[in-house]
Motif scaffolding. Structure first.
Motif, PDB file in Angstrom:
ATOM      1  N   LYS A 108      -0.091   5.493 -10.257  1.00  0.00           N
ATOM      2  CA  LYS A 108      -0.866   4.430 -10.903  1.00  0.00           C
ATOM      3  C   LYS A 108      -2.204   4.168 -10.221  1.00  0.00           C
ATOM      4  N   ASN A 109      -2.349   4.625  -8.983  1.00  0.00           N
ATOM      5  CA  ASN A 109      -3.556   4.310  -8.209  1.00  0.00           C
ATOM      6  C   ASN A 109      -4.171   5.598  -7.665  1.00  0.00           C
ATOM      7  N   LYS A 110      -5.075   6.155  -8.418  1.00  0.00           N
ATOM      8  CA  LYS A 110      -5.667   7.453  -8.081  1.00  0.00           C
ATOM      9  C   LYS A 110      -6.575   7.390  -6.853  1.00  0.00           C
ATOM     10  N   ASP A 111      -6.985   6.171  -6.469  1.00  0.00           N
ATOM     11  CA  ASP A 111      -7.874   6.033  -5.310  1.00  0.00           C
ATOM     12  C   ASP A 111      -7.105   5.854  -4.003  1.00  0.00           C
ATOM     13  N   VAL A 112      -5.793   6.032  -4.047  1.00  0.00           N
ATOM     14  CA  VAL A 112      -4.949   5.885  -2.854  1.00  0.00           C
ATOM     15  C   VAL A 112      -4.536   7.268  -2.360  1.00  0.00           C
ATOM     16  N   ALA A 113      -4.795   7.545  -1.093  1.00  0.00           N
ATOM     17  CA  ALA A 113      -4.450   8.849  -0.519  1.00  0.00           C
ATOM     18  C   ALA A 113      -3.032   8.873   0.031  1.00  0.00           C
ATOM     19  N   ILE A 114      -2.663   7.810   0.742  1.00  0.00           N
ATOM     20  CA  ILE A 114      -1.373   7.775   1.442  1.00  0.00           C
ATOM     21  C   ILE A 114      -0.715   6.425   1.245  1.00  0.00           C
ATOM     22  N   VAL A 115       0.573   6.444   0.969  1.00  0.00           N
ATOM     23  CA  VAL A 115       1.369   5.212   0.975  1.00  0.00           C
ATOM     24  C   VAL A 115       2.511   5.394   1.964  1.00  0.00           C
ATOM     25  N   GLY A 116       2.978   4.282   2.506  1.00  0.00           N
ATOM     26  CA  GLY A 116       4.085   4.324   3.442  1.00  0.00           C
ATOM     27  C   GLY A 116       5.002   3.138   3.239  1.00  0.00           C
ATOM     28  N   PRO A 117       6.274   3.267   3.606  1.00  0.00           N
ATOM     29  CA  PRO A 117       7.262   2.223   3.382  1.00  0.00           C
ATOM     30  C   PRO A 117       7.412   1.246   4.550  1.00  0.00           C
ATOM     31  N   ALA A 118       8.125   0.176   4.296  1.00  0.00           N
ATOM     32  CA  ALA A 118       8.555  -0.708   5.370  1.00  0.00           C
ATOM     33  C   ALA A 118       9.645   0.018   6.149  1.00  0.00           C
ATOM     34  N   MET A 119       9.743  -0.267   7.434  1.00  0.00           N
ATOM     35  CA  MET A 119      10.731   0.408   8.273  1.00  0.00           C
ATOM     36  C   MET A 119      11.492  -0.598   9.127  1.00  0.00           C
ATOM     37  N   GLU A 120      12.751  -0.288   9.347  1.00  0.00           N
ATOM     38  CA  GLU A 120      13.530  -1.097  10.286  1.00  0.00           C
ATOM     39  C   GLU A 120      14.414  -0.187  11.118  1.00  0.00           C
ATOM     40  N   GLU A 169      -3.722  -2.900   1.665  1.00  0.00           N
ATOM     41  CA  GLU A 169      -4.474  -1.808   2.255  1.00  0.00           C
ATOM     42  C   GLU A 169      -4.623  -2.043   3.750  1.00  0.00           C
ATOM     43  N   CYS A 170      -4.405  -0.998   4.524  1.00  0.00           N
ATOM     44  CA  CYS A 170      -4.539  -1.093   5.977  1.00  0.00           C
ATOM     45  C   CYS A 170      -5.454   0.025   6.475  1.00  0.00           C
ATOM     46  N   ASP A 171      -5.781  -0.021   7.755  1.00  0.00           N
ATOM     47  CA  ASP A 171      -6.619   1.032   8.321  1.00  0.00           C
ATOM     48  C   ASP A 171      -5.867   2.358   8.379  1.00  0.00           C
ATOM     49  N   TYR A 172      -4.657   2.311   8.968  1.00  0.00           N
ATOM     50  CA  TYR A 172      -3.866   3.538   8.989  1.00  0.00           C
ATOM     51  C   TYR A 172      -2.378   3.222   9.055  1.00  0.00           C
ATOM     52  N   LEU A 173      -1.585   4.198   8.662  1.00  0.00           N
ATOM     53  CA  LEU A 173      -0.127   4.112   8.724  1.00  0.00           C
ATOM     54  C   LEU A 173       0.373   5.145   9.720  1.00  0.00           C
ATOM     55  N   ILE A 174       1.356   4.792  10.540  1.00  0.00           N
ATOM     56  CA  ILE A 174       1.943   5.780  11.430  1.00  0.00           C
ATOM     57  C   ILE A 174       2.625   6.842  10.564  1.00  0.00           C
ATOM     58  N   SER A 175       2.586   8.078  11.015  1.00  0.00           N
ATOM     59  CA  SER A 175       3.037   9.183  10.165  1.00  0.00           C
ATOM     60  C   SER A 175       4.540   9.434  10.225  1.00  0.00           C
ATOM     61  N   ALA A 176       5.319   8.422  10.552  1.00  0.00           N
ATOM     62  CA  ALA A 176       6.772   8.550  10.505  1.00  0.00           C
ATOM     63  C   ALA A 176       7.241   8.761   9.075  1.00  0.00           C
ATOM     64  N   CYS A 177       6.483   8.207   8.118  1.00  0.00           N
ATOM     65  CA  CYS A 177       6.769   8.444   6.706  1.00  0.00           C
ATOM     66  C   CYS A 177       5.496   8.219   5.893  1.00  0.00           C
ATOM     67  N   ILE A 206      -8.564   8.149   8.809  1.00  0.00           N
ATOM     68  CA  ILE A 206     -10.018   7.967   8.846  1.00  0.00           C
ATOM     69  C   ILE A 206     -10.673   8.970   7.897  1.00  0.00           C
ATOM     70  N   ARG A 207     -10.200  10.201   7.942  1.00  0.00           N
ATOM     71  CA  ARG A 207     -10.743  11.241   7.068  1.00  0.00           C
ATOM     72  C   ARG A 207     -10.605  10.851   5.601  1.00  0.00           C
ATOM     73  N   ALA A 208      -9.450  10.291   5.260  1.00  0.00           N
ATOM     74  CA  ALA A 208      -9.231   9.843   3.880  1.00  0.00           C
ATOM     75  C   ALA A 208     -10.222   8.752   3.495  1.00  0.00           C
ATOM     76  N   LYS A 209     -10.476   7.836   4.425  1.00  0.00           N
ATOM     77  CA  LYS A 209     -11.390   6.726   4.134  1.00  0.00           C
ATOM     78  C   LYS A 209     -12.842   7.197   4.030  1.00  0.00           C
ATOM     79  N   ARG A 214      -7.983   4.930  -0.277  1.00  0.00           N
ATOM     80  CA  ARG A 214      -7.313   3.801   0.370  1.00  0.00           C
ATOM     81  C   ARG A 214      -5.990   4.250   0.989  1.00  0.00           C
ATOM     82  N   ILE A 215      -5.552   3.507   2.008  1.00  0.00           N
ATOM     83  CA  ILE A 215      -4.259   3.711   2.668  1.00  0.00           C
ATOM     84  C   ILE A 215      -3.455   2.438   2.424  1.00  0.00           C
ATOM     85  N   VAL A 216      -2.271   2.554   1.845  1.00  0.00           N
ATOM     86  CA  VAL A 216      -1.545   1.364   1.395  1.00  0.00           C
ATOM     87  C   VAL A 216      -0.104   1.331   1.906  1.00  0.00           C
TER      88      VAL A 216
END
Length: 265
Positions: A108-120, A169-177, A206-209, A214-216
């Motif tokens: 639904k959001n073509k301007d988003v490069a990476i999404v990540g989930p909540a983690m526990e 939207e955040c600056d970056y997501l850790i690449s765990a997922c 950063i490269r994506a931005k 966007r990073i979400v």
């Protein structure tokens, strides 16, 4: 049926890898394929993966630990036809609901490069997979063995959790997922192999931005992450030194962009 290709690294991951892969194999709604790259494990990680004997698993065996970038790129180089790529740590357990939330959002959001989930964690404690871009002050404070200073560094890097919406939207997501559209991954390119271990996730975001993506973070997608945090074990350690060298490289590489980005934030 859409296809999700998973990229997982193992390095002495015998405690986690079986549960991680099984959680993926339990996904029925998607056509899935798992690319596991073993970084010269000395334990039974490779034996465990081989024992699963599944046609949806491709095993790449390396003779030594090449870190996170070279190893992930070896898997990415094999992926030719897929809809989504999921970068996943071996100490996670994923689920179909999380996949649904992440892939739907990307569609639904073509301007988003990476999404990540909540983690526990396994103890139920919520983790913080979203961060502000680092700088030297933040990283040095976080690496300090003095709790007060370490917490100060974490506070500078973290967002105010109480004010964050369900998706933000955040600056970056850790690449765990990470979940990405395949075509976006191809556009952005592979991981920067001048970085051995961390902060490859910072560099990629950063490269994506720089490409106006966007990073979400998506709270509605939730997974389990054991979260080993190797670089937090010692102040003076190979992992920390490697991390700081990587940070120096990234901050120098994107110096101009980060200065402008910081002003706008």
């Amino acid at each position: 049926m859409k296809k999700v290709s998973f990229v997982i690294l193992t390095y002495n991951s015998e405690k986690y890898i079986k549960d991680c892969i099984k959680s993926i194999l339990n996904i029925k709604k998607y056509n899935i394929h798992i690319y596991t790259v073993d970084n010269g494990s000395k334990d039974k990680s490779l034996e465990i993966i081989q024992s699963l004997e599944n046609d949806n698993i491709t095993i790449i065996k390396l003779e030594k630990n090449y870190g996170t970038t070279i190893s992930r790129n070896k898997a990415l180089n094999l992926i030719k036809e897929t809809d989504y790529i999921c970068i996943l740590d071996s100490d996670t357990k994923i689920n179909e609901q999380a996949i649904d939330v992440m892939t739907s959002y990307l569609d639904k959001n073509k301007d988003v490069a990476i999404v990540g989930p909540a983690m526990e964690g396994i103890d139920g404690k919520k983790q913080i997979p979203y961060r502000k871009f680092p700088n030297w002050k933040i990283k040095i404070l976080k690496a300090m063995p003095i709790k007060k200073l370490s917490i100060k560094g974490e506070n500078l890097e973290n967002y105010n959790i109480r004010k964050l919406p369900e998706e933000f939207e955040c600056d970056y997501l850790i690449s765990a997922c990470w979940m990405m559209k395949y075509n976006v991954c191809i556009e952005l390119g592979y991981f920067d192999e001048k970085i051995f271990y961390a902060p490859e996730d910072v560099e990629y975001c950063i490269r994506a931005k720089t490409k106006k993506y966007r990073i979400v973070h998506l709270k509605k997608a939730q997974i389990l992450h054991y979260y080993q945090r190797i670089s937090k074990q010692k102040l003076i350690s190979k992992a920390n030194i490697t991390h700081l060298l990587g940070l120096h490289y990234v901050l120098k590489k994107y110096n101009k962009f980060l200065k402008e980005y910081t002003k706008e934030r």
